[in-house]
Motif scaffolding. Structure first.
Motif, PDB file in Angstrom:
ATOM      1  N   ARG A 141      39.873  42.886  19.154  1.00 52.85           N
ATOM      2  CA  ARG A 141      40.643  43.410  20.292  1.00 52.85           C
ATOM      3  C   ARG A 141      39.968  43.081  21.619  1.00 52.85           C
ATOM      4  NH1 ARG A 141      41.393  49.380  17.884  1.00 52.85           N
ATOM      5  NH2 ARG A 141      39.891  48.607  16.350  1.00 52.85           N
ATOM      6  N   LEU A 142      40.775  42.702  22.585  1.00 50.46           N
ATOM      7  CA  LEU A 142      40.227  42.361  23.896  1.00 50.46           C
ATOM      8  C   LEU A 142      40.231  43.594  24.799  1.00 50.46           C
ATOM      9  CD1 LEU A 142      41.864  38.871  24.602  1.00 50.46           C
ATOM     10  CD2 LEU A 142      39.631  39.395  23.584  1.00 50.46           C
ATOM     11  N   VAL A 143      39.149  43.777  25.529  1.00 56.77           N
ATOM     12  CA  VAL A 143      39.080  44.863  26.512  1.00 56.77           C
ATOM     13  C   VAL A 143      38.570  44.312  27.843  1.00 56.77           C
ATOM     14  CG1 VAL A 143      38.676  46.747  24.850  1.00 56.77           C
ATOM     15  CG2 VAL A 143      36.717  45.498  25.793  1.00 56.77           C
ATOM     16  N   ASP A 144      38.969  44.957  28.933  1.00 62.76           N
ATOM     17  CA  ASP A 144      38.412  44.588  30.239  1.00 62.76           C
ATOM     18  C   ASP A 144      37.200  45.499  30.514  1.00 62.76           C
ATOM     19  OD1 ASP A 144      39.541  47.032  30.783  1.00 62.76           O
ATOM     20  OD2 ASP A 144      41.101  46.255  32.112  1.00 62.76           O
ATOM     21  N   TYR A 145      36.624  45.429  31.725  1.00 57.03           N
ATOM     22  CA  TYR A 145      35.436  46.249  32.001  1.00 57.03           C
ATOM     23  C   TYR A 145      35.741  47.740  31.871  1.00 57.03           C
ATOM     24  CZ  TYR A 145      33.022  42.015  33.398  1.00 57.03           C
ATOM     25  OH  TYR A 145      32.450  40.775  33.376  1.00 57.03           O
ATOM     26  N   GLY A 146      36.958  48.126  32.258  1.00 55.69           N
ATOM     27  CA  GLY A 146      37.356  49.530  32.100  1.00 55.69           C
ATOM     28  C   GLY A 146      37.367  49.929  30.628  1.00 55.69           C
ATOM     29  N   GLY A 147      37.813  48.989  29.785  1.00 56.70           N
ATOM     30  CA  GLY A 147      37.818  49.238  28.342  1.00 56.70           C
ATOM     31  C   GLY A 147      36.403  49.341  27.791  1.00 56.70           C
ATOM     32  N   PRO A 156      37.196  39.327  30.289  1.00 55.16           N
ATOM     33  CA  PRO A 156      36.745  38.434  31.369  1.00 55.16           C
ATOM     34  C   PRO A 156      35.782  37.352  30.871  1.00 55.16           C
ATOM     35  CG  PRO A 156      36.654  40.718  32.078  1.00 55.16           C
ATOM     36  CD  PRO A 156      36.940  40.740  30.625  1.00 55.16           C
ATOM     37  N   ASP A 157      34.944  37.693  29.881  1.00 58.81           N
ATOM     38  CA  ASP A 157      34.030  36.698  29.326  1.00 58.81           C
ATOM     39  C   ASP A 157      34.762  35.694  28.433  1.00 58.81           C
ATOM     40  OD1 ASP A 157      31.566  37.411  30.511  1.00 58.81           O
ATOM     41  OD2 ASP A 157      31.320  39.073  29.122  1.00 58.81           O
ATOM     42  N   VAL A 158      35.769  36.186  27.711  1.00 60.14           N
ATOM     43  CA  VAL A 158      36.594  35.308  26.870  1.00 60.14           C
ATOM     44  C   VAL A 158      37.314  34.288  27.750  1.00 60.14           C
ATOM     45  CG1 VAL A 158      38.679  35.262  25.430  1.00 60.14           C
ATOM     46  CG2 VAL A 158      36.905  36.981  25.008  1.00 60.14           C
ATOM     47  N   GLU A 159      37.901  34.786  28.819  1.00 58.90           N
ATOM     48  CA  GLU A 159      38.678  33.919  29.718  1.00 58.90           C
ATOM     49  C   GLU A 159      37.781  32.918  30.450  1.00 58.90           C
ATOM     50  OE1 GLU A 159      42.351  37.026  30.656  1.00 58.90           O
ATOM     51  OE2 GLU A 159      40.695  36.840  32.090  1.00 58.90           O
ATOM     52  N   ALA A 160      36.626  33.393  30.902  1.00 61.67           N
ATOM     53  CA  ALA A 160      35.712  32.504  31.627  1.00 61.67           C
ATOM     54  C   ALA A 160      35.326  31.307  30.770  1.00 61.67           C
ATOM     55  CB  ALA A 160      34.456  33.271  32.051  1.00 61.67           C
ATOM     56  N   ARG A 161      35.292  31.525  29.447  1.00 61.11           N
ATOM     57  CA  ARG A 161      34.847  30.471  28.534  1.00 61.11           C
ATOM     58  C   ARG A 161      36.013  29.710  27.909  1.00 61.11           C
ATOM     59  NH1 ARG A 161      31.418  34.372  29.312  1.00 61.11           N
ATOM     60  NH2 ARG A 161      29.176  34.028  29.240  1.00 61.11           N
ATOM     61  N   GLY A 162      37.224  29.954  28.418  1.00 63.90           N
ATOM     62  CA  GLY A 162      38.391  29.217  27.926  1.00 63.90           C
ATOM     63  C   GLY A 162      38.749  29.531  26.491  1.00 63.90           C
ATOM     64  N   MET A 163      38.446  30.756  26.061  1.00 60.58           N
ATOM     65  CA  MET A 163      38.613  31.113  24.647  1.00 60.58           C
ATOM     66  C   MET A 163      39.871  31.940  24.386  1.00 60.58           C
ATOM     67  SD  MET A 163      35.755  30.295  22.939  1.00 60.58           S
ATOM     68  CE  MET A 163      35.618  31.652  21.781  1.00 60.58           C
ATOM     69  N   GLN A 164      40.682  32.161  25.439  1.00 64.14           N
ATOM     70  CA  GLN A 164      41.757  33.159  25.315  1.00 64.14           C
ATOM     71  C   GLN A 164      42.775  32.840  24.221  1.00 64.14           C
ATOM     72  OE1 GLN A 164      40.692  31.457  27.913  1.00 64.14           O
ATOM     73  NE2 GLN A 164      42.179  31.288  29.564  1.00 64.14           N
ATOM     74  N   ASN A 165      42.950  31.551  23.891  1.00 63.45           N
ATOM     75  CA  ASN A 165      43.919  31.209  22.851  1.00 63.45           C
ATOM     76  C   ASN A 165      43.290  31.014  21.481  1.00 63.45           C
ATOM     77  OD1 ASN A 165      46.087  31.250  24.686  1.00 63.45           O
ATOM     78  ND2 ASN A 165      45.468  29.226  25.434  1.00 63.45           N
ATOM     79  N   TYR A 174      26.918  45.071  36.971  1.00 62.35           N
ATOM     80  CA  TYR A 174      27.638  45.375  38.211  1.00 62.35           C
ATOM     81  C   TYR A 174      29.114  45.664  37.932  1.00 62.35           C
ATOM     82  CZ  TYR A 174      29.921  44.534  42.718  1.00 62.35           C
ATOM     83  OH  TYR A 174      30.697  44.654  43.835  1.00 62.35           O
ATOM     84  N   GLN A 175      29.736  44.798  37.133  1.00 62.88           N
ATOM     85  CA  GLN A 175      31.159  45.000  36.818  1.00 62.88           C
ATOM     86  C   GLN A 175      31.378  46.284  36.032  1.00 62.88           C
ATOM     87  OE1 GLN A 175      33.379  43.295  38.218  1.00 62.88           O
ATOM     88  NE2 GLN A 175      32.332  41.405  38.828  1.00 62.88           N
ATOM     89  N   PHE A 176      30.420  46.589  35.144  1.00 63.52           N
ATOM     90  CA  PHE A 176      30.512  47.822  34.368  1.00 63.52           C
ATOM     91  C   PHE A 176      30.433  49.042  35.289  1.00 63.52           C
ATOM     92  CE2 PHE A 176      28.858  51.444  32.094  1.00 63.52           C
ATOM     93  CZ  PHE A 176      29.553  51.442  30.903  1.00 63.52           C
ATOM     94  N   VAL A 177      29.473  49.008  36.201  1.00 63.93           N
ATOM     95  CA  VAL A 177      29.282  50.129  37.130  1.00 63.93           C
ATOM     96  C   VAL A 177      30.527  50.324  37.991  1.00 63.93           C
ATOM     97  CG1 VAL A 177      27.992  50.856  39.202  1.00 63.93           C
ATOM     98  CG2 VAL A 177      26.761  50.051  37.172  1.00 63.93           C
ATOM     99  N   LYS A 178      31.063  49.205  38.487  1.00 63.32           N
ATOM    100  CA  LYS A 178      32.270  49.275  39.327  1.00 63.32           C
ATOM    101  C   LYS A 178      33.440  49.891  38.547  1.00 63.32           C
ATOM    102  CE  LYS A 178      34.175  45.676  41.226  1.00 63.32           C
ATOM    103  NZ  LYS A 178      34.596  44.481  41.996  1.00 63.32           N
ATOM    104  N   ALA A 179      33.601  49.443  37.308  1.00 58.95           N
ATOM    105  CA  ALA A 179      34.695  49.957  36.474  1.00 58.95           C
ATOM    106  C   ALA A 179      34.500  51.439  36.158  1.00 58.95           C
ATOM    107  CB  ALA A 179      34.797  49.149  35.180  1.00 58.95           C
ATOM    108  N   ALA A 180      33.253  51.830  35.904  1.00 63.55           N
ATOM    109  CA  ALA A 180      32.973  53.246  35.603  1.00 63.55           C
ATOM    110  C   ALA A 180      33.289  54.118  36.814  1.00 63.55           C
ATOM    111  CB  ALA A 180      31.515  53.412  35.186  1.00 63.55           C
ATOM    112  N   LEU A 181      32.898  53.650  38.011  1.00 60.65           N
ATOM    113  CA  LEU A 181      33.178  54.403  39.239  1.00 60.65           C
ATOM    114  C   LEU A 181      34.684  54.498  39.467  1.00 60.65           C
ATOM    115  CD1 LEU A 181      30.394  52.830  41.500  1.00 60.65           C
ATOM    116  CD2 LEU A 181      30.476  55.230  40.734  1.00 60.65           C
ATOM    117  N   ALA A 182      35.395  53.399  39.205  1.00 56.42           N
ATOM    118  CA  ALA A 182      36.843  53.381  39.396  1.00 56.42           C
ATOM    119  C   ALA A 182      37.530  54.388  38.486  1.00 56.42           C
ATOM    120  CB  ALA A 182      37.394  51.970  39.141  1.00 56.42           C
TER     121      ALA A 182
END
Lengths: 99, 127, 130
Positions: free
Chosen positions: A78-84, A62-71, C21-29
């Motif tokens: 490796r890219l991860v999302d918040y779940g990652g 999400p931070d990479v994308e927000a800054r237009g860095m995805q390419n 906040y996003q981290f907490v939300k993802a952890a809860l999910a």
């Protein structure tokens, strides 16, 4: 151990400091302005590539994308999302946030 | 207390200090956590890296700033059983400092040793 | 797994509160437990109910309050840091002779010991700052 870096490497020595103390086999997650370190063909990309030989490096998508860095993200980072991000914290015994 | 801690097994807490005093409040408020945390009888260490070593330098005089000089508090840490203070050698050298410039006895360690110390921690607090 | 979260910066100026906040939300999910979110340094400013961000922007304070209500999160604001920066609940306002309080729903004011306790009780402590 998981290290997080949230500063641009062009403005701040935090990434360098982190890499100095990150031991072989640890993971570094670039977040917020830290993701600029993930780009190809920059003044720090050689240093990041060198670091990739001994540590895993991730960047928060999400931070990479927000800054237009995805390419521009270099091979090996490796890219991860918040779940990652959450998974990385679970997988490592402790987290050092290089603020 | 959780079951793991019911037996009094202490966790290893590391406070990582990387910021100089006075320019920002981080160093002071970090020290406040250390002082409160000492009552919890955990296994506490303090690491001073980068500009964090400036927190420990002798001769701080804040009278003209009208802020509290908190450097003497580091000397009181011993009374709280906080005795493991590690300073990274390269940080001192880069700033033209040596151990004799610091207000408290510390253990000066290499970057490699510091990395090992960090690796062995359960909780790392950085501000 | 049980997580403790430390937020060292206020809303809007730095991204720290957003990331936390996003981290907490993802952890809860993912079914993890958030033992406590502790707000320290300027992070205490995440707890003022008097923020009025523009309508097309996220409301960081409200978002924390809502997440707390939804998941029964323990959002703790450091009392020493809060007093320095003018964050008060009703009893603190009264005790200090102030004419107003400003803590948002879902936050509570308590001591630094709550941070140490989170470090002891949680399996991981994650710090978000500037």
């Amino acid at each position: 151990m998981l290290h997080t870096v949230n500063k641009s490497p062009f403005d701040n020595s935090t990434l360098q400091t982190c890499l100095k103390f990150a031991r072989r086999g640890s993971a570094v997650l670039l977040i917020e302005d830290g993701v600029y370190a993930a780009a190809r063909d920059t003044a720090v990309s050689k240093q990041v590539q060198e670091a990739l030989k001994s540590v895993s490096i991730y960047a928060l998508k999400p931070d990479v994308e927000a800054r237009g860095m995805q390419n521009r993200v270099m091979d090996g980072v490796r890219l991860v999302d918040y779940g990652g991000f959450v998974d990385l914290v679970v997988e490592h015994n402790a987290v050092q946030s290089w603020l | 207390m959780s079951e793991e801690n019911a037996g009094g097994v202490a966790k290893k807490f590391l406070y990582v200090n990387r910021k100089a005093p006075y320019g920002t409040i981080y160093a002071l408020e970090s020290l406040e956590v250390v002082l409160i945390g000492a009552a919890f009888e955990q296994d506490v260490s303090l690491a001073f890296l980068g500009d964090g070593v400036y927190q420990l330098t002798k001769g701080q005089d804040t009278k003209s700033l009208e802020v509290k000089n908190f450097s003497p508090t580091y000397r009181a840490l011993e009374d709280y059983d906080v005795t493991k203070l590690y300073v990274e050698e390269g940080a001192l050298q880069a700033r033209g400092l040596s151990e004799s410039d610091l207000v408290v006895p510390v253990e000066v360690v290499s970057a490699q040793r510091m990395a090992e110390i960090m690796e062995g921690q359960d909780v790392i607090l950085s501000f | 797994m049980k997580f403790g979260i430390l937020v060292n910066e206020g809303p809007y100026t730095h991204q720290a509160s957003d990331t936390a906040y996003q981290f907490v939300k993802a952890a809860l999910a993912k079914g993890h437990e958030i033992y406590r979110v502790f707000f320290y340094h300027d992070g205490v400013n995440n707890a003022t109910r008097l923020t009025v961000p523009p309508q097309d922007d996220r409301n960081i304070v409200k978002r924390w309050s809502e997440l707390a209500a939804q998941h029964k999160l323990d959002l703790v604001v450091c009392i020493a840091a809060a007093q320095r920066r003018g964050l008060m609940d009703k009893s603190e306002a009264k005790r200090n002779g102030k004419d107003a309080d400003n803590i948002a729903p879902g936050f509570r004011i308590s001591g630094l010991g709550q941070l140490i306790e989170a470090g002891i009780q949680a399996d991981r402590l994650v710090v978000f700052g500037a």
